[in-house]
Design an enzyme around this catalytic site. Sequence first.
Site, PDB file in Angstrom:
ATOM      1  N   LYS A 181       0.799  -0.988  -0.099  1.00  0.00           N
ATOM      2  CA  LYS A 181       0.303   0.121   0.189  1.00  0.00           C
ATOM      3  C   LYS A 181       0.807   1.153   0.085  1.00  0.00           C
ATOM      4  O   LYS A 181       1.614   1.340   1.020  1.00  0.00           O
ATOM      5  CB  LYS A 181      -0.632   0.081   1.115  1.00  0.00           C
ATOM      6  CG  LYS A 181      -1.922   1.125   0.885  1.00  0.00           C
ATOM      7  CD  LYS A 181      -2.624   1.527   2.235  1.00  0.00           C
ATOM      8  CE  LYS A 181      -1.913   2.502   3.256  1.00  0.00           C
ATOM      9  NZ  LYS A 181      -1.849   4.111   2.384  1.00  0.00           N
ATOM     10  N   GLY A 233       7.004   4.466   8.272  1.00  0.00           N
ATOM     11  CA  GLY A 233       6.154   5.574   8.311  1.00  0.00           C
ATOM     12  C   GLY A 233       6.347   6.281   9.865  1.00  0.00           C
ATOM     13  O   GLY A 233       7.591   5.849  10.545  1.00  0.00           O
ATOM     14  N   GLU A 255      10.177   0.663  10.102  1.00  0.00           N
ATOM     15  CA  GLU A 255      11.307   1.674   9.842  1.00  0.00           C
ATOM     16  C   GLU A 255      10.764   2.984  10.191  1.00  0.00           C
ATOM     17  O   GLU A 255       9.795   3.342   9.356  1.00  0.00           O
ATOM     18  CB  GLU A 255      11.831   1.880   8.372  1.00  0.00           C
ATOM     19  CG  GLU A 255      12.378   0.674   7.791  1.00  0.00           C
ATOM     20  CD  GLU A 255      13.838   0.446   8.515  1.00  0.00           C
ATOM     21  OE1 GLU A 255      14.425   1.315   8.789  1.00  0.00           O
ATOM     22  OE2 GLU A 255      14.282  -0.837   8.574  1.00  0.00           O
ATOM     23  N   CYS A 292      13.276  10.932   7.341  1.00  0.00           N
ATOM     24  CA  CYS A 292      13.416  10.074   8.585  1.00  0.00           C
ATOM     25  C   CYS A 292      14.903  10.227   9.188  1.00  0.00           C
ATOM     26  O   CYS A 292      15.228  10.328  10.390  1.00  0.00           O
ATOM     27  CB  CYS A 292      13.071   8.666   8.523  1.00  0.00           C
ATOM     28  SG  CYS A 292      13.897   7.889   7.173  1.00  0.00           S
ATOM     29  N   GLU A 391       9.781  15.055  15.731  1.00  0.00           N
ATOM     30  CA  GLU A 391      10.080  15.014  14.684  1.00  0.00           C
ATOM     31  C   GLU A 391       9.130  15.860  13.702  1.00  0.00           C
ATOM     32  O   GLU A 391       7.885  15.686  13.896  1.00  0.00           O
ATOM     33  CB  GLU A 391       9.759  13.625  13.956  1.00  0.00           C
ATOM     34  CG  GLU A 391      10.170  13.478  12.698  1.00  0.00           C
ATOM     35  CD  GLU A 391      10.172  11.958  12.143  1.00  0.00           C
ATOM     36  OE1 GLU A 391       9.136  11.592  12.384  1.00  0.00           O
ATOM     37  OE2 GLU A 391      10.801  11.547  11.348  1.00  0.00           O
TER      38      GLU A 391
END
Length: 498
Positions: A181, A233, A255, A292, A391
């Site tokens: 997806k 994500g 991850e 990231c 973040e």
Amino acid sequence: MPHPQSRALGLSPRYGAFIDNAFRPVAGLTFPAAAAATGEPLADIARCGADEIEAAVAAAEAAFPSWKARAPEERAACLHKLAAAIEADAERLMLIDTLDIGRGLWETGIDHAIAVAQYRYFAAAIVTHEGFGRPIPDGYLIAKREPYGVCGQIIPWNVPAIMAAFKIAPAVAAGNTVVLKPDENASLSTLELCKHIAEIFPPGVINVVPGFGDEAGAALTAHPRAAKLAFTGSSEVGRIVSVAGAQRLVPVSLELGGKSPNIVFPDVAAADIDAVVDNVTFAAMYCNGQSCLAGTRLFLHEAIYDDVMSRLLASMARIRVADPTSQGPLLGCLVSEKQGRRVQSYIDIGRQGGHLVTGGERVAVPGCAAGWFFAPTVFETTNSSRIAQEEIFGPVLSVIRWKDYETMIREANDVRYGLAAGLYTRDLSRAIETADRLQAGNVWINNYFNLASGSPFGGFKESGIGSEYCRETLNMYTHLKAITVQTQIKPAWYAPKA
Ligand code: NAD
């Protein structure tokens, strides 16, 4: 009005789910893919749900036995062909990503080169990764690796070509089949990749089901026949995916996010400071800060603080904030209004608690009225501030002054994440000690973002579980099975004597 380039780029007006090497007609709801910078529509994409996930899993399941039975060389050949097809089509695919997500062409070109390398890497790696054996008394032990079956994979929007390659290449190289997806903000280049996949792979080996996280994503992670889950994500959604996997007792690799330290030591040679500043700028602003791995916490030693800061500001001022479709290095726009508002809110938080040194403003770019462009933004702050802990995923850098080595190490590690770190020094033993003490899956000494296919890539703490990009990834996509073979049937030790 559709985007003027959508036809020239060969985009389909509508995309259904890609199952068994064909796009299904769109039956239900759709969502739009729009150019991030201009807002112009690019295509309509099916908003898939449980029915499409069921059909995709069934296709992947049906394709699994024969795909698994193929020689690794045959699977490798398909991956090599896919790499060649992407390479030949790269100019088109990179422009599609640039329009879809707002990152500059110079970056999306690099994404596709990395993706090509990743398909080739796993094509090569699988051929030498088929198991091992050793003699046991009166027989032989065969320990072999077997693919799980149908892998449910979910990816984010920031580097779509790389994310698709990181998931597809190791999984299918190892003999699994895939239901992937893509992210609802960046589905187009993955759906276009399907047109190449249909020419190369047997039907059902790679299926792509676009849609939203809480619909298609949740249906995929809950599907009883998805035998392995892999997610990239945010840590928040990673936790949801992990729970879904735990409920069905299937392995989950993750991850996730990062808030990486980039540390400058006082012994950096004066002649190297410009290069350090260049690395620091790149680490924070590459990918429009939506990486990231971004080095978003800059630890600057007080002895060189003022010198580095003045050069850093000059470096930030040289960055061109521009239409992402223009050539050369540039800072493009954020992927969506939602992401733009998120970054804006962090800038507002930063203004309250820290000292804004530069940026902090939205920038208007001619011809790109819908785009959320920001000037490169730098705050002086402390490690405990929210902008240093959370973040942000935008072009915002937090600079933290340090003096004492032990305090700096403690603060560098004092964050929920542990994905990457950079450090700059001439003292090799200090560099190695620091690399050892940093809680991060990737530590770069005297550079940043130095990644090549084969180097393990994964996070400590809330940045993830597992390693991608390397041979170890093939272990993540395979069970280890032991088979013992004896040449004669002998009684077991407790067998009664006649
Ligand atoms: P996100 O977690 O919001 O979404 C990622 C994917 O998960 C999307 O495809 C989304 O549709 C799906 N999703 C959302 N809710 C779901 C649910 N309930 N069930 C199943 N799937 C669901 O992340 P994002 O905003 O798209 O991406 C940014 C994040 O990704 C950042 O935290 C970034 O650090 C991280 N990231 C990590 C890496 C890495 O390799 N470590 C690489 C790129 C991005």
